[in-house]
Motif scaffolding. Structure first.
Motif, short mmCIF file in Angstrom:
data_model
loop_
_atom_site.label_atom_id
_atom_site.label_comp_id
_atom_site.label_asym_id
_atom_site.label_seq_id
_atom_site.Cartn_x
_atom_site.Cartn_y
_atom_site.Cartn_z
N ALA A 274 0.88 -1.19 -0.02
CA ALA A 274 -0.12 -0.07 -0.02
C ALA A 274 0.87 1.12 0.15
CB ALA A 274 -0.91 -0.14 0.96
N LEU A 275 2.03 1.21 0.63
CA LEU A 275 2.80 2.41 0.81
C LEU A 275 3.40 2.55 -0.56
CD1 LEU A 275 4.34 2.04 4.30
CD2 LEU A 275 2.95 3.83 3.54
N GLY A 276 4.01 1.53 -1.27
CA GLY A 276 4.39 1.88 -2.68
C GLY A 276 3.43 2.04 -3.53
N TYR A 277 2.14 1.98 -3.43
CA TYR A 277 1.28 2.29 -4.60
C TYR A 277 0.90 3.72 -3.96
CZ TYR A 277 0.00 -2.24 -6.21
OH TYR A 277 -0.15 -3.62 -6.71
N PHE A 278 1.12 4.08 -2.98
CA PHE A 278 0.79 5.77 -2.27
C PHE A 278 1.96 6.45 -2.82
CE2 PHE A 278 1.52 8.92 0.83
CZ PHE A 278 0.47 9.73 0.51
N VAL A 279 3.17 5.95 -2.77
CA VAL A 279 4.51 6.69 -3.12
C VAL A 279 4.10 6.79 -4.71
CG1 VAL A 279 6.71 6.76 -3.33
CG2 VAL A 279 5.74 6.24 -1.47
N ASP A 280 3.89 5.99 -5.31
CA ASP A 280 3.74 6.10 -6.87
C ASP A 280 2.63 7.30 -7.23
OD1 ASP A 280 5.71 4.20 -7.62
OD2 ASP A 280 4.28 2.55 -7.94
N PHE A 281 1.53 7.09 -6.51
CA PHE A 281 0.45 8.14 -6.80
C PHE A 281 0.81 9.58 -6.59
CE2 PHE A 281 -3.12 10.28 -4.99
CZ PHE A 281 -3.93 10.49 -6.14
N MET A 282 1.63 9.80 -5.29
CA MET A 282 2.01 10.91 -4.80
C MET A 282 3.01 11.64 -5.89
SD MET A 282 0.10 11.77 -2.72
CE MET A 282 0.72 13.28 -2.02
N GLU A 283 3.66 10.61 -6.58
CA GLU A 283 4.98 11.05 -7.43
C GLU A 283 4.41 11.47 -8.87
OE1 GLU A 283 8.29 8.89 -6.97
OE2 GLU A 283 8.91 9.31 -5.15
N ARG A 284 3.37 10.98 -9.28
CA ARG A 284 2.93 11.32 -10.44
C ARG A 284 2.36 12.80 -10.85
NH1 ARG A 284 -2.41 12.28 -11.00
NH2 ARG A 284 -3.78 11.73 -9.26
N PRO A 285 2.91 13.33 -11.86
CA PRO A 285 2.45 14.71 -12.33
C PRO A 285 0.81 14.78 -12.34
CG PRO A 285 3.38 13.69 -14.11
CD PRO A 285 3.26 12.73 -13.21
N ARG A 286 0.32 15.93 -11.64
CA ARG A 286 -1.05 16.19 -11.77
C ARG A 286 -1.48 17.36 -12.34
NH1 ARG A 286 -2.29 16.36 -5.25
NH2 ARG A 286 -4.05 17.64 -6.43
N GLU A 287 -2.69 17.09 -12.95
CA GLU A 287 -3.28 18.22 -13.71
C GLU A 287 -3.69 19.42 -12.89
OE1 GLU A 287 -6.22 16.52 -16.17
OE2 GLU A 287 -4.83 15.00 -17.11
N ALA A 288 -4.03 20.59 -13.47
CA ALA A 288 -4.31 21.65 -12.75
C ALA A 288 -5.71 21.66 -12.37
CB ALA A 288 -4.38 22.77 -13.70
N SER A 289 -6.62 20.76 -13.19
CA SER A 289 -8.05 20.39 -12.57
C SER A 289 -8.12 19.78 -11.23
CB SER A 289 -8.85 19.79 -13.61
OG SER A 289 -8.34 18.67 -13.95
N GLU A 290 -7.09 18.84 -11.30
CA GLU A 290 -7.15 17.99 -10.05
C GLU A 290 -6.68 18.84 -8.72
OE1 GLU A 290 -5.79 13.43 -10.67
OE2 GLU A 290 -4.42 14.78 -11.65
N VAL A 291 -5.79 19.75 -9.05
CA VAL A 291 -5.24 20.25 -8.02
C VAL A 291 -6.36 21.38 -7.37
CG1 VAL A 291 -3.66 22.36 -7.21
CG2 VAL A 291 -2.91 20.50 -8.59
N LEU A 292 -7.01 22.15 -8.22
CA LEU A 292 -8.18 22.86 -7.83
C LEU A 292 -9.40 22.06 -7.14
CD1 LEU A 292 -8.50 25.09 -11.18
CD2 LEU A 292 -7.62 25.67 -8.95
N LYS A 293 -9.29 20.99 -7.43
CA LYS A 293 -10.49 20.40 -6.45
C LYS A 293 -9.95 19.78 -5.34
CE LYS A 293 -12.49 18.13 -10.75
NZ LYS A 293 -12.53 16.86 -11.40
N ASP A 294 -8.90 19.78 -4.85
CA ASP A 294 -8.02 19.37 -3.50
C ASP A 294 -8.77 20.01 -2.34
OD1 ASP A 294 -6.36 17.54 -4.86
OD2 ASP A 294 -4.70 18.66 -4.27
N LYS A 295 -9.25 19.19 -1.40
CA LYS A 295 -10.01 19.90 -0.23
C LYS A 295 -8.93 19.08 0.89
CE LYS A 295 -14.36 20.54 -2.16
NZ LYS A 295 -15.71 20.05 -2.05
#
Length: 57
Positions: free
Chosen positions: A23-44
Protein backbone atom coordinates in the motif's frame (compact mmCIF):
# COMPACT_ATOMS: atom_id res chain seq x y z
CA UNK A 1 23.13 9.80 -10.37
CA UNK A 2 24.84 6.50 -9.85
CA UNK A 3 23.84 3.90 -12.39
CA UNK A 4 24.74 0.78 -10.41
CA UNK A 5 22.90 1.49 -7.18
CA UNK A 6 21.95 -1.58 -5.22
CA UNK A 7 19.23 -1.55 -2.62
CA UNK A 8 18.79 -4.14 0.07
CA UNK A 9 15.13 -4.72 0.77
CA UNK A 10 14.10 -7.23 3.37
CA UNK A 11 10.80 -8.83 2.49
CA UNK A 12 8.38 -8.90 5.42
CA UNK A 13 7.52 -12.25 6.97
CA UNK A 14 4.16 -11.03 8.28
CA UNK A 15 1.24 -10.91 5.80
CA UNK A 16 -0.15 -7.68 7.29
CA UNK A 17 3.26 -6.03 7.03
CA UNK A 18 3.50 -7.19 3.41
CA UNK A 19 0.16 -5.56 2.59
CA UNK A 20 1.25 -2.35 4.34
CA UNK A 21 4.46 -2.19 2.28
CA UNK A 22 2.48 -2.74 -0.93
CA UNK A 23 0.00 0.00 0.00
CA UNK A 24 2.85 2.39 0.79
CA UNK A 25 4.44 1.62 -2.57
CA UNK A 26 1.21 2.38 -4.43
CA UNK A 27 0.78 5.58 -2.40
CA UNK A 28 4.29 6.79 -3.24
CA UNK A 29 3.72 6.08 -6.94
CA UNK A 30 0.43 7.99 -6.78
CA UNK A 31 1.98 10.99 -4.99
CA UNK A 32 4.92 11.25 -7.42
CA UNK A 33 2.84 11.34 -10.58
CA UNK A 34 2.37 14.73 -12.26
CA UNK A 35 -1.04 16.22 -11.56
CA UNK A 36 -3.29 18.22 -13.82
CA UNK A 37 -4.40 21.72 -12.82
CA UNK A 38 -8.03 20.58 -12.60
CA UNK A 39 -7.06 17.97 -9.99
CA UNK A 40 -5.19 20.52 -7.91
CA UNK A 41 -8.17 22.90 -7.91
CA UNK A 42 -10.46 20.11 -6.61
CA UNK A 43 -8.20 19.34 -3.62
CA UNK A 44 -9.78 19.76 -0.22
CA UNK A 45 -8.19 19.17 3.16
CA UNK A 46 -9.50 16.08 4.89
CA UNK A 47 -8.95 14.53 8.27
CA UNK A 48 -6.90 11.36 8.56
CA UNK A 49 -9.04 8.27 9.27
CA UNK A 50 -8.79 7.15 12.90
CA UNK A 51 -7.40 3.74 11.92
CA UNK A 52 -4.34 5.44 10.36
CA UNK A 53 -3.40 7.43 13.47
CA UNK A 54 -1.13 4.73 14.99
CA UNK A 55 0.87 4.67 11.75
CA UNK A 56 1.42 8.46 11.95
CA UNK A 57 2.34 8.65 15.64
Amino acid sequence: MQENMEYLIELPQDRAQERLYAALGYFVDFMERPREASEVLKDKQRSVPAEMLPMLF
